[in-house]
Design an enzyme around this catalytic site. Structure first.
Site, PDB file in Angstrom:
ATOM      1  CE  LYS A 193      -6.672   8.821   8.260  1.00 42.29           C
ATOM      2  NZ  LYS A 193      -7.045   7.539   8.755  1.00 42.29           N
ATOM      3  CE  LYS A 211      -2.898   2.456   2.949  1.00 44.11           C
ATOM      4  NZ  LYS A 211      -4.066   2.717   3.899  1.00 44.11           N
ATOM      5  NE  ARG A 266     -11.181  -0.684   3.749  1.00 45.91           N
ATOM      6  CZ  ARG A 266     -11.749  -0.916   5.172  1.00 45.91           C
ATOM      7  NH1 ARG A 266     -12.995  -2.255   5.088  1.00 45.91           N
ATOM      8  NH2 ARG A 266     -10.605  -0.368   6.347  1.00 45.91           N
TER       9      ARG A 266
HETATM   10  N1  BES Z   1      -4.186   4.778   7.132  1.00 46.17           N
HETATM   11  C1  BES Z   1      -5.196   4.615   7.704  1.00 46.17           C
HETATM   12  C2  BES Z   1      -5.138   3.297   9.272  1.00 46.17           C
HETATM   13  C3  BES Z   1      -3.946   3.405  10.381  1.00 46.17           C
HETATM   14  C4  BES Z   1      -5.202   4.253  11.075  1.00 46.17           C
HETATM   15  C5  BES Z   1      -3.042   3.442  10.472  1.00 46.17           C
HETATM   16  C6  BES Z   1      -3.838   4.019  12.189  1.00 46.17           C
HETATM   17  C7  BES Z   1      -2.042   3.636  10.589  1.00 46.17           C
HETATM   18  C8  BES Z   1      -2.764   4.519  12.126  1.00 46.17           C
HETATM   19  C9  BES Z   1      -6.215   3.439   6.897  1.00 46.17           C
HETATM   20  O1  BES Z   1      -6.400   4.194   5.148  1.00 46.17           O
HETATM   21  C10 BES Z   1      -8.004   4.183   6.902  1.00 46.17           C
HETATM   22  O2  BES Z   1      -8.534   4.858   8.036  1.00 46.17           O
HETATM   23  N2  BES Z   1      -8.571   3.701   7.748  1.00 46.17           N
HETATM   24  C11 BES Z   1      -9.541   3.492   8.079  1.00 46.17           C
HETATM   25  C12 BES Z   1     -10.722   2.472   8.502  1.00 46.17           C
HETATM   26  C13 BES Z   1     -12.420   3.006   8.555  1.00 46.17           C
HETATM   27  C14 BES Z   1     -12.458   3.760   7.997  1.00 46.17           C
HETATM   28  C15 BES Z   1     -12.855   1.463   8.061  1.00 46.17           C
HETATM   29  C16 BES Z   1      -9.699   3.311  10.069  1.00 46.17           C
HETATM   30  O3  BES Z   1      -8.673   2.266  10.614  1.00 46.17           O
HETATM   31  O4  BES Z   1     -10.150   4.258  10.700  1.00 46.17           O
HETATM   32 ZN    ZN Z   2      -5.122   4.932   4.492  1.00 49.87          ZN
HETATM   33 MN    MN Z   3      -7.676   6.266   5.010  1.00 52.83          MN
END
Ligand code: BES
Ligand code: ZN
Ligand code: MN
Length: 497
Positions: free
Chosen positions: A280, A268, A354
């Site tokens: 975020k 990724k 994903r």
């Molecule tokens: N890159 C993030 C995941 C992440 C979170 C990596 C914290 C490292 C530290 C990923 O793209 C993401 O934002 N995932 C979301 C998924 C959710 C929206 C279902 C998450 O983990 O909040």
């Molecule tokens: Zn991400």
């Molecule tokens: Mn994300």
């Protein structure tokens, strides 16, 4: 850095510095006793003053002891003696010795530390770990501070005291560990760079530079038109809100002796993840520059593989883009068509990893791979589940998952097998498309893996969720280089079978 073994009497070794172990109760290790005898018990007399407690990781530098070849003796604390030396305390002692020596002007360091039992650490893995720990300890990030840099360390040689019969295996380990360290350094440099420097194009350029350095590598970097031609609708959906152009990297390592179908590694490569329209929260959002750690690990691993010229066919795929909010960005509810032809309702634009991975996994099929392993900072939920200690392993093949977990265990880069049963996939139902890209908060890392599983039918595939392990936040903020060691161990096992 040069790594060597030394077999003769420690007291005769003429070197800048020799590191020996001392326990918490003041008991000298066997190697320390050799030096103590030759110096007329000077070391034990100095220890009686009580300046050094022998706590694990503690060091004390003594200089100009008479009767021995070394100019300095570095006492390294081994902690409590009540239990046998574990691999963990041994690693900590090696790390402490390297760090202490790097603060001096020593150019050579001899390590004469007690080692864990051979059943815990083979000679080859010992050599690999010494080179790995050395590279890790001496790593300095490419900072952009304007102040004058501290003087770099002077270390150029690390010598390990070992019996002659172990020398060859340890040397082999040194070679593996040096290559691992070179790859992990590349990985950490890339991951630590800010999003405005380490862009998708920067990753593409890095891949092209790699291919110039190693004859075994071929690289192809796809730009927007080629990605469109591949109909990677999910990947394109993520990148469409960004001014920075996307890149899709294909790196192939071919070995003439390798007859097996390739191992395909997929990374990724979100060079910055704002969350997109599902923006975020500001605190620690800067850490989303690490959202390309999977890609960085894949690139670093290709460097290691090429450096060792492993007798395997390995393909690396990286889907690299930013995830930005913009007038053209994807919106919650948008439906797009993946390269596999499945339609996806994007309910949350922050679940972008994903989306880029599913198209990369589809691209992997053309290599008729033996196995596919993807690496991704995919979910915050894996950090909730496992903390920062274990990488999450999901797989549609239990034997593959076990092999990855066992590989990680044997090189102290641990991973944990997570569930990937059909219920998680069922949670991704959408009223409007073949699937949604999210399924609520519960079991978030499992439903993310289940999303990927919908694109890997018929492949032997594993997914490593490295969101908790690949970088640290807080005062020690930066890339850890994980899971480079796990992957190398896995690839070495494959090369050996
Ligand atoms: N890159 C993030 C995941 C992440 C979170 C990596 C914290 C490292 C530290 C990923 O793209 C993401 O934002 N995932 C979301 C998924 C959710 C929206 C279902 C998450 O983990 O909040
Ligand atoms: Zn991400
Ligand atoms: Mn994300």
């Amino acid at each position: 850095m040069q790594f060597e073994t030394w077999t003769k009497n420690l007291a005769d070794l003429s070197t800048d510095c020799v590191a020996v172990g001392v326990h918490e109760d003041g008991e000298l290790s066997a190697e320390a006793r050799v030096l103590d005898q030759r110096t007329g018990q000077k070391i034990s007399r100095l220890l009686k003053r009580g300046d050094f407690a022998g706590k694990a990781g503690e060091t004390w530098l003594l200089a100009d002891l008479e009767g021995i070849g070394a100019e300095r003796v570095l006492l390294v604390g081994l902690g409590n003696k009540s239990t046998d030396l574990t691999r963990k305390s041994w690693r900590a002692a090696v790390r402490a010795a390297i760090n202490a020596a790097a603060r001096t002007r020593c150019s050579a360091l001899a390590l004469a530390l007690p080692r864990p039992a051979a059943k815990l650490l083979t000679d080859e893995r010992l050599g690999r770990a010494v080179a790995e720990v050395t590279g890790h300890a001496l790593y300095r990030t490419n900072d952009l501070k304007s102040a004058k840099k501290a003087r770099p360390h002077a270390l150029t040689r690390v010598v390990v005291a070992a019996p002659a019969k172990a020398a060859q295996a340890i040397q082999k380990g040194f070679t593996q560990g040096s290559a691992l360290s070179a790859g992990a350094t590349l990985m950490r440099n890339l991951a630590n760079l800010p999003g405005n420097v380490c862009t998708p194009s920067y990753l593409g350029k890095t891949a092209e530079d790699l291919a110039k350095s190693y004859k075994s590598l071929r690289v192809k970097v796809l730009g927007l038109p080629e990605i469109k031609k591949e109909k990677m609708g999910c990947f394109l959906a993520v990148t469409q809100g960004s001014e920075e152009p996307p890149r899709f990297l294909v790196i192939e390592h071919k070995h003439p002796k390798a007859k097996n179908a390739p191992v395909v590694l997929v990374g990724k490569g979100i060079t910055f993840d704002t969350g997109g329209i599902s923006l975020k929260d500001p605190p620690t959002m800067d850490e989303m520059k690490f959202d390309m750690s999977g890609a960085a690990c894949v690139l670093g691993t290709m460097k290691t593989v090429a450096e060792l010229n492993l007798p395997l066919n390995v393909v690396a795929l990286v889907a690299a883009c930013e995830n930005m909010p913009d007038g053209r960005a994807i919106k919650p509810g948008d439906i797009v068509t993946s390269a596999a032809g499945l339609t996806v309702e994007i309910l949350n634009t922050d679940a972008e990893g994903r989306l880029v991975l599913c198209d990369a996994l589809t691209y992997a099929r053309r290599f008729k791979p033996d196995v596919v392993i993807d690496m991704a900072t995919l979910t915050g939920a894996i950090v909730v589940a496992l903390g920062v200690h274990h990488t999450g392993v999901f797989a549609n093949d239990d034997a593959l998952a076990r092999e990855l977990v066992d590989s990680g265990l044997s090189v102290d880069d641990r991973a944990w097998h997570m569930p990937l049963t059909e219920e998680y996939g069922e949670q991704l139902k959408s009223n409007f498309a073949d699937m949604a890209n999210v399924a609520g908060r519960d079991g978030g890392s499992c439903t993310a893996a289940a999303f990927l599983a919908k694109f890997t039918g018929g492949l032997t595939w594993a997914h490593l969720d490295i969101a908790g392990t690949t970088y640290q936040g807080g005062a020690g903020k930066g890339s850890t280089g994980r899971p480079s060691a796990l992957l190398l161990e896995y690839l070495l096992r494959r090369a050996a079978r």
